[in-house]
Design a protein around this motif. Sequence first.
Motif, short mmCIF file in Angstrom:
data_model
loop_
_atom_site.label_atom_id
_atom_site.label_comp_id
_atom_site.label_asym_id
_atom_site.label_seq_id
_atom_site.Cartn_x
_atom_site.Cartn_y
_atom_site.Cartn_z
N ALA A 220 6.99 -9.81 3.91
CA ALA A 220 6.52 -10.50 2.80
C ALA A 220 7.46 -11.59 2.60
O ALA A 220 7.33 -12.75 1.86
CB ALA A 220 6.03 -9.62 1.83
N ILE A 229 -1.52 -14.21 2.21
CA ILE A 229 -1.45 -12.73 2.51
C ILE A 229 -2.97 -12.18 2.86
O ILE A 229 -3.91 -12.20 2.16
CB ILE A 229 -0.73 -11.99 1.70
CG1 ILE A 229 0.70 -12.46 1.53
CG2 ILE A 229 -0.76 -10.48 2.30
CD1 ILE A 229 1.55 -11.70 0.59
N PHE A 284 0.93 -11.65 6.98
CA PHE A 284 1.59 -12.47 6.36
C PHE A 284 1.53 -13.85 6.91
O PHE A 284 2.26 -14.08 8.22
CB PHE A 284 3.23 -12.10 6.29
CG PHE A 284 3.15 -10.59 5.64
CD1 PHE A 284 2.68 -10.58 4.32
CD2 PHE A 284 3.66 -9.60 6.38
CE1 PHE A 284 2.76 -9.19 4.10
CE2 PHE A 284 3.78 -8.55 5.92
CZ PHE A 284 3.51 -8.18 4.55
#
Length: 289
Positions: A220, A229, A284
């Motif tokens: 992340a 996300i 991600f």
Amino acid sequence: MNSTEEIKRYWQKVLDRIFDQEEEGWLKRKIEGMEARGHTLQRLTFQIAPFHRAAYDQVVDVGYHLHLTMLVKSGRHVFLEEGCYTGRGQLMKGTWVHHDIVTENPAPGDSSLPLTFDTEEREPLDGPRFAYNRREAVRYADRWWDSYNPAYKKFDVDCTNYVSQCLRAGGAPMRGAGDRTRGWWYGNGTWSYSWTVAHALRWYLSGSRKGLKAVEVPSADQLAPGDVICYDFQGNGRYDHNTFVVKKDAQGMPLVNAHTSNSRHRYWAYEDSTAYTPDIQYKFFRING
């Protein structure tokens, strides 16, 4: 005392003893998580908006929306985290006999959609990156985080529709109109699965080689405002929620906006969610542009 006042009294008691209460474990986890990341909660307030009340015998059924606002200090900066959640319960003579808060309630995955998508995304890369305006995408995300742009249809499960709108506001090009199973598009009263279905957008971003393209990154902290996300809460391979990165905290971790349970500047991991499980999986995506 009426049911609205009972709800307000309940939440005031929860906030007054936030670390000593067990009724709302998700909220306790949220604040403990903030502190573990080095954030400081400066202020926590709430608003109640009842939408249902039904009385029979000595029992009152209630439904309400809970709007939480948290002023959070992260390093030298402060930001507001906000969330809108749904509460339901039963009162008997002023005593709660049942009470639930749902912070996320993803709809069951559409079993008619495949677990993986084999579309035109395997074709060679076509042309240069599009000019993605991350600032405009984030501005849009903050403008509409708790309301709905009338130019688009509002869905009961609206998270992916909202993320798609944010991407479009940043200049992401649509393609594939007319075939709901192909491309990424919205128009003429219809839309692609990838525009509105969390699992379909996850696969589109994984493979698109034209128009809106993304690169999957392993963590992340490699994301920036304007990125996406995807969440598989059950860890079963079917993704059921998407969020849009709008800020980074003092540790360089994403803060996200989302729809369905509308939220703003929420920590990306969703470990405070009522939908969270230890099997959660994430994807991600850094948008190319």
